[in-house]
Design a protein around this motif. Structure first.
Motif, PDB file in Angstrom:
ATOM      1  N   VAL A  27       0.928  -1.069  -0.044  1.00 10.94           N
ATOM      2  CA  VAL A  27       0.012   0.074   0.002  1.00 10.94           C
ATOM      3  C   VAL A  27       1.014   1.438  -0.245  1.00 10.94           C
ATOM      4  N   LYS A  28       0.622   2.145  -0.928  1.00  8.80           N
ATOM      5  CA  LYS A  28       1.483   3.380  -0.945  1.00  8.80           C
ATOM      6  C   LYS A  28       0.642   4.482   0.027  1.00  8.80           C
ATOM      7  N   LYS A  29       1.354   4.965   0.859  1.00 13.24           N
ATOM      8  CA  LYS A  29       0.888   6.002   1.945  1.00 13.24           C
ATOM      9  C   LYS A  29       1.538   7.123   1.984  1.00 13.24           C
TER      10      LYS A  29
ATOM     11  N   ASP B  19       5.336   9.042  -1.322  1.00 14.00           N
ATOM     12  CA  ASP B  19       4.525   8.045  -1.228  1.00 14.00           C
ATOM     13  C   ASP B  19       5.588   7.057  -0.470  1.00 14.00           C
TER      14      ASP B  19
ATOM     15  N   ALA C 259      -9.026  -0.378   1.397  1.00 11.44           N
ATOM     16  CA  ALA C 259      -9.553   0.903   0.354  1.00 11.44           C
ATOM     17  C   ALA C 259      -8.459   1.666   0.081  1.00 11.44           C
ATOM     18  N   ASP C 260      -8.376   2.279  -1.092  1.00  7.86           N
ATOM     19  CA  ASP C 260      -7.323   2.971  -1.653  1.00  7.86           C
ATOM     20  C   ASP C 260      -6.403   3.889  -0.677  1.00  7.86           C
ATOM     21  N   GLY C 261      -5.106   3.367  -0.481  1.00  5.34           N
ATOM     22  CA  GLY C 261      -4.211   4.336   0.426  1.00  5.34           C
ATOM     23  C   GLY C 261      -4.543   3.961   1.595  1.00  5.34           C
TER      24      GLY C 261
ATOM     25  N   ARG D 183      -4.114   0.892   4.683  1.00  6.52           N
ATOM     26  CA  ARG D 183      -3.454  -0.418   5.110  1.00  6.52           C
ATOM     27  C   ARG D 183      -4.581  -1.375   5.762  1.00  6.52           C
TER      28      ARG D 183
END
Length: 965
Positions: free
Chosen positions: A227-229, A235, A287-289, A291
Motif C-alpha cells: 500500500v502506498k501511503k 509515497d 481501501a485506496d491508500g 492499510r
C-alpha cells in the motif's frame, strides 16, 4: 509427552509397527536427561561427531585456528603483532580467551549482522528500506543479543507503518510483496526448504516436498500486499493484509484432481481461523491508500507458530545456518534442502541442537561461542599422518553401522507405509470435503452479492431518507424564517427590499414543499425495495449458514486426518533421516575402512618387501661366501694339475732312464757274453781278459743303475698315481662346488625376483592406497572430522584486505584521534567499561562508514546475484583482473604505517622479512621452503620496495588468502 504418545498410538497401527513408531518417537521427543542434559553444548557436539579414532584426533594449529576464528567471528584476521603474541602464548586457555575477546568486539556485531543481512535479503536492492536503516536495526538487534526467534517474529509481522519496526518490514517490502517470491523465501530462509517447484506439483526429486506445503504457505504470503501511503510529500510503501481464504490447487501432472488447503506452515497442520461472515473480516477494511487490518492475521499466526519453539524446521534451520557460518557447510547441505533424502551429518545432533537452541531462548551468541569452543570447529584442514593413523577405527564403525542398517531400513519402510496410508485417508477426507467447500464458496459469493445488493438498497433508502429529512428540515427552517419575515413585511409595507426578500423566501419555501411528496414517495418506494432484497439476503445467509454447518464435520474430519498424516509424516521423516544418515555414514565408513585396509596392505607389502630384500641380501652373501670356497678349490685343482703334470713328467723321465739303463745292460750283457766266449777261446789273452773284466764291471754298474732306475720309476709311478688321485678328488670337489654355487646363485636369483615382485606389490598397494585416499578428505569433511575449505564472503574478503594492508587500522587510529579531539573522555569515563564499549562501537561505525563504499566492488565480483543463494564459490577472469590490475589493491600494498610491506623493507634478515610477510598476510609462520623463496626473491630484485609490494600482492592474490582454512 505421554499424552502425545497416546495420540499417536490412536492411529490404530499394527502392534509391531506401533512399537517401531514409538521407538522412533522416543528418539524424536524425549530430550536428554540428567547429567547428559546439562553437558555443555560443545561436549554434545564433540560426542555426536566423534571421528573414527583409536588414539585421539589432532586439533588445528594455533595459527590455523587464529585466522579461522578471527575471520568467522570478526570478519577479518588479526594483525602480525597480535598473531605473533597469540602463537607465542603458552596459556592453555588462550583459545577460549580469544573467542571471548572476538565476541566482545564491535566487529562481531558487524559481522553477524552482515551475515544475517545476506541470509535474509541475499543482497537484494534497497527499494523501500535503506541499507543504513536495515543494517542499523540488525546491528542493534545483535548488539542487544536479541533472540533469533524475536528477530524472526518482528520480520514476519512488521508492516512498515511504524517507524520503530519499519526496517524489519524490508523482508516483505523489498520483495515487492510478491506472494510467490515471499512463499519460496519464507520456506528457504526460515524453514530450510526450497519448495519453488511445488507451486505446480509435488517435487519429482524430493519426495518430502509437497504441493500442499507450498500452497499452505502461499495462503499466508498471499494475504500481504503493498500500500502506498502519503508521508509528507513522499509515497511510502507499507504492507497491508487481506483476510485469507483457503487455496484450491491441482498438480500439472494430474489435471482435474483438485486439492484444497488452509493456511499452514510446511509440514504442519492447518491454522484454525474464526468463522466470519464476508464483510466482517476486517478491523480496517481495504481501501485506496488504506492499510487493511484483518481481525485474524495469518502473518501473526505464522510468526507465532514458527517462533514459539515448537516448530522443528524453524529451530533446526537457524542452527544449521549458524553452523554453516562457522564451519563452511551445514549439518544439512545445501542449507535450503532440508529433507530426509538429504540427511544431516548427524540427525540426532541436529535435533538436539534445535532443542538446546530453544532452551537457550534462541541465543545466537551463546550458540556461536559454544560452537567455536568445540573440538569439531577446531579440527585441522589437512589430512595429516596422525589422522591417517587413526583411520583404522573406521572398520569397527563400519561394522557397527552395518549391523544397524537393516533394522533402521525396515523401520523407515514401515513408517513410510504408515505415512502413505495416512496420506490416502487424508486425501479421501479432503475429496469428501471439497464439493461442500465449493458449495460454500458459491454460497459465500451469493452472500456477498446479496449483501452488496442489500447494502446498495439500504444505502439508496438511507440516501432517500436522508434527502427527505434534509428537505423536510430545510422546509421547516424556511417556514420558521418566513413567519417573522412576513410579519416584518406587514409592519413595513413600504420597504421594497424587505418585501422582495420575503417573496423570494416564500417562493423557495413553496418549491421545497412541492418537492417533499416526491421525496416521500421515493423513500416509500426504496423502503419497499429493501424488503425483497433483505429477504433474498436472509435466504443467502441461511444457505451460507446451513452450508457452513454442513461443511464443519467434513472439515473436522479433514483436520483429524491431516493431524494423523502430519504426525505419521514426522515419524517417517525421522525414520528416513536416520536410515539415510546410516546409509551415508556407512558408505563413508566403508571408503575410509578401505583406505585403512589398503594402508595395512602397504605395511604388509612393505614388510614382505623388507623380508625379501633381507633374503636377497642373505642369498647374495651365501653366493659371495661360497665363491671363496670355489676359488680355493679351483686353486687346489690347479695345484693338483700342476703336481700331476710334474709327476707324469718325472715318471716319463724315469721310464726313459730305465729303458736306457736296461738297453745298456742288455748290450753290455751281450758284449760280456761275447767277450766271455772269446776269453774261453783265448783264456790267455790278457787284453780279452781285461776287456772281459771291464765289461763285467760295466755290466754290474749298468745293472745297478737299471735297478736304481726301476726303483725311481716305481716311486715316480706312485707319485703320479697319487697326483691323479688328488686330481680326481679335486675334480670331484670342484664339481660339487659348481653345483652348490649354481644352487646358491639360483636361490639368489629367486630372491632377486621376489624383491622385484615385492617392490611391485608395494607400489601397487601404494597406488591403491592413494586412490582410496582421494575421497577421504571430502568424506571426513562431510562428517566434520576435518575442517572445510571455506571461501571468504565478499565482505570478509574486503575487510581482510583492509586489515592485512593496515588500511583498516589506520582509519581506526584516525577516528580515535578525531573523537579524542571532538568528544574526549574523562579519566573516569575511560575506566567505565560500558562507556568504553559504546566508544568502541562508535569508532567501528565511523570506520565502517568511511570504508563501506569499497564493499560493492567485492560483492559485484565475488557475490552471487541478487536474490540468489550467496554461499557458492566460483572464480572468474574478472576477479583475477581485479586482483592483478586493480588500482585500489595496488595502492593499499604500498609501504605505510608499519604494514607488512614496510616491515619487509626494514628487515635486514630475510628470515624476519618472510615471517613479517606470512604473519601479516596469512596469520602464520612461513615454512623453510617459503623462507628460501622469499630470500631468493629479495636477493634478485634491485628495488626492495617494489619487491616487498610484489610479495604482499602475491600472497593477497593467492588461493590460500581467499579461503578460511
Amino acid at each position: 509427552m505421554t499424552a502425545r504418545l497416546r495420540v499417536y498410538d490412536s492411529f490404530a497401527f499394527p502392534s509391531k509397527r506401533r512399537m517401531i513408531v514409538r521407538l522412533l518417537l522416543a528418539w524424536w521427543l524425549i530430550p536428554l536427561a540428567g547429567a547428559m542434559a546439562q553437558e555443555p553444548l560443545r561436549e554434545l557436539i564433540n560426542r555426536e561427531l566423534a571421528p573414527p579414532s583409536t588414539s585421539g584426533w589432532p586439533k588445528a594449529s594455533d595459527a590455523e585456528f587464529l585466522r579461522r576464528v578471527s575471520i568467522d567471528l570478526n570478519g577479518m584476521p588479526p594483525n602480525a603483532d597480535d598473531a605473533r603474541a597469540f602463537l607465542n602464548d603458552a596459556d592453555p586457555a588462550k583459545r577460549e580467551k580469544r573467542i571471548d575477546q572476538l565476541m566482545a568486539s564491535p566487529l562481531f556485531t558487524r559481522h553477524l549482522s552482515t551475515t544475517l543481512d545476506v541470509m535474509l535479503m541475499e543482497r537484494r536492492p534497497n527499494t523501500n528500506v535503506s541499507q543504513d536503516e536495515w543494517q542499523a536495526w540488525l546491528m542493534k538487534s545483535v548488539r542487544d543479543n536479541k533472540p533469533w526467534n524475536v528477530i524472526a517474529r518482528e520480520i514476519l509481522t512488521a508492516d512498515g507503518d511504524v517507524a520503530q519496526t519499519r526496517a524489519a518490514a524490508r523482508f516483505y517490502l523489498d520483495r515487492n510483496s510478491e506472494p510467490h517470491v515471499i512463499t519460496r523465501d519464507l520456506g528457504r530462509v526460515f524453514f530450510g526448504r526450497d519448495m519453488q517447484c511445488n507451486q505446480c506439483h509435488d517435487s519429482p526429486i524430493v519426495a518430502d516436498y509437497l504441493q500442499r506445503d507450498y500452497h499452505g504457505l502461499l495462503a499466508i504470503a498471499s494475504t500481504g500486499y503493498e500500500v502506498k501511503k502519503k508521508v509528507g510529500e513522499k509515497d511510502v510503501a507499507v504492507l497491508g493484509e487481506r483476510s485469507g481464504a483457503d487455496l484450491t490447487f491441482e498438480s500439472v501432472f494430474i489435471k482435474g484432481t483438485l486439492h484444497r488447503t488452509a493456511a499452514r506452515l510446511p509440514g504442519g497442520v492447518s491454522i484454525v481461523e474464526p468463522t466470519l461472515y464476508p464483510g466482517e473480516e476486517y478491523t480496517i477494511a481495504p481501501a485506496d491508500g488504506v492499510r487493511a487490518v484483518p481481525k485474524f492475521s495469518r502473518r501473526a499466526a505464522l510468526a507465532e507458530q514458527a517462533t514459539n519453539g515448537s516448530n522443528l524446521a524453524f529451530n533446526e534451520n537457524i542452527v544449521n545456518r549458524l553452523w554453516a557460518m562457522m564451519l563452511g557447510r551445514g549439518l544439512v547441505h545445501p542449507l535450503d534442502m532440508m529433507h530426509p533424502d538429504n540427511s544431516s551429518a548427524s540427525p540426532s545432533l541436529l535435533k538436539q541442537l534445535g532443542d538446546r537452541m530453544v532452551a537457550a531462548n534462541f541465543d545466537m551468541k551463546w550458540f556461536l561461542r559454544e560452537l567455536a569452543m568445540s573440538d569439531v570447529y577446531q579440527r585441522p584442514f589437512d589430512l595429516t599422518p596422525d589422522v591417517i593413523d587413526s583411520l583404522a577405527a573406521a572398520t569397527l564403525e563400519r561394522d557397527q553401522l552395518a549391523s544397524k542398517k537393516d533394522p533402521v531400513d525396515v523401520a523407515a519402510r514401515d513408517a513410510s507405509k504408515l505415512a502413505t496410508t495416512a496420506d490416502d485417508t487424508f486425501t479421501a477426507a479432503e475429496a469428501a470435503m471439497l464439493p461442500v467447500a465449493v458449495e460454500l464458496d458459491a454460497a459465500r459469493t451469493q452472500y456477498v452479492d446479496a449483501k452488496k445488493k442489500l447494502d446498495d438498497a439500504q444505502k439508496a433508502l438511507a440516501d432517500a431518507t436522508g434527502l427527505l429529512t434534509t428537505k423536510t428540515n430545510i422546509s421547516a427552517t424556511l417556514q420558521q424564517a418566513l413567519t417573522p419575515l412576513q410579519a416584518a413585511t406587514a409592519a413595513l409595507p413600504n420597504d421594497a427590499e424587505l418585501a422582495a426578500t420575503a417573496a423570494k423566501l416564500t417562493a423557495r419555501t413553496q418549491q421545497i414543499a412541492t418537492e417533499l411528496p416526491a421525496l416521500q414517495q421515493a423513500v416509500t418506494d426504496k423502503s419497499a425495495a429493501v424488503t425483497p432484497v433483505n429477504n433474498a439476503f436472509a435466504a443467502t445467509k441461511a444457505t451460507l449458514d446451513s452450508t457452513s454447518q454442513k461443511l464443519q464435520p467434513l472439515l473436522e474430519a479433514v483436520r483429524i486426518e491431516e493431524a494423523k498424516f502430519v504426525a505419521a509424516r514426522a515419524v517417517m521423516q525421522v525414520a528416513e533421516q536416520e536410515a539415510e544418515s546410516i546409509k551415508n555414514r556407512l558408505a563413508i565408513a566403508e571408503r575410509i575402512s578401505l583406505t585403512a585396509q589398503t594402508r595395512a596392505s602397504i605395511n604388509e607389502a612393505t614388510q614382505a618387501h623388507a623380508s625379501s630384500e633381507a633374503a636377497f641380501v642373505f642369498a647374495n652373501a651365501q653366493v659371495n661366501e661360497y665363491l671363496t670356497v670355489v676359488q680355493q678349490r679351483t686353486a687346489a685343482m690347479q695345484t693338483c694339475e700342476q703336481e700331476m703334470a710334474a709327476a707324469s713328467s718325472a715318471m716319463s723321465n724315469a721310464q726313459t732312464e730305465l729303458h736306457s739303463r736296461q738297453t745298456a745292460t742288455v748290450v753290455l750283457s751281450e758284449a760280456k757274453a761275447a767277450i766271455d766266449r772269446a776269453a774261453s777261446l783265448l783264456p790267455a789273452d790278457e787284453s780279452i781278459a781285461t776287456s772281459a773284466k771291464t765289461l763285467s764291471e760295466k755290466l754290474a754298474a749298468s745293472q745297478l743303475s737299471a735297478k736304481a732306475s726301476e726303483e725311481f720309476l716305481l716311486v715316480a709311478t706312485q707319485k703320479s698315481q697319487a697326483a691323479r688321485d688328488a686330481m680326481t678328488a679335486a675334480q670331484t670337489q670342484m664339481a660339487e662346488s659348481t653345483v652348490e654355487l649354481q644352487r646358491r646363485q639360483q636361490v639368489a636369483a629367486q630372491c632377486g625376483a621376489a624383491v622385484t615382485e615385492s617392490r611391485a606389490s608395494v607400489q601397487s598397494a601404494d597406488v591403491a592406497f592413494q586412490k582410496s585416499l582421494e575421497p577421504v578428505p571430502t568424506d571426513l569433511s562431510a562428517r566434520f572430522a576435518l575442517s572445510q575449505l571455506k571461501p571468504l564472503t565478499p565482505e570478509q574478503l574486503c575487510w581482510t584486505v583492509f586489515k592485512v594492508t593496515t588500511v583498516y587500522d589506520r582509519y581506526v587510529v584516525g577516528e580515535v584521534a578525531e573523537l579524542d579531539k571532538t568528544a574526549p573522555l574523562t579519566d573516569e569515563q575511560r575506566k567505565d567499561p560500558s562507556i568504553q564499549t559504546v566508544r568502541a562501537a562508535e569508532i567501528e561505525q565511523r570506520t565502517f562508514d568511511k570504508l563501506k563504499g569499497n564493499i560493492g566492488s567485492y560483492v559485484q565480483l565475488y557475490g552471487g546475484g541478487p536474490g540468489q543463494p550467496q554461499n557458492d564459490f566460483y572464480a572468474s577472469p574478472d576477479q583475477a583482473l581485479f586482483t592483478a590490475n586493480g588500482s585500489a589493491i595496488n595502492s593499499w600494498v604500498v609501504p605505510a604505517s608499519d604494514n607488512a610491506t614496510e616491515r619487509i623493507i626494514k628487515a635486514t634478515d630475510p628470515r624476519i622479512a618472510a615471517e613479517e610477510l606470512y604473519l601479516g598476510v596469512l596469520t602464520r609462520m612461513p615454512s623453510e621452503g617459503e623462507i628460501a623463496e622469499v630470500t631468493s626473491f629479495l636477493s634478485t630484485r634491485p628495488d626492495r620496495t617494489k619487491a616487498a609490494q610484489e610479495l604482499v600482492w602475491g600472497l593477497i592474490s593467492s588461493a590460500e588468502f581467499r579461503f578460511n582454512r
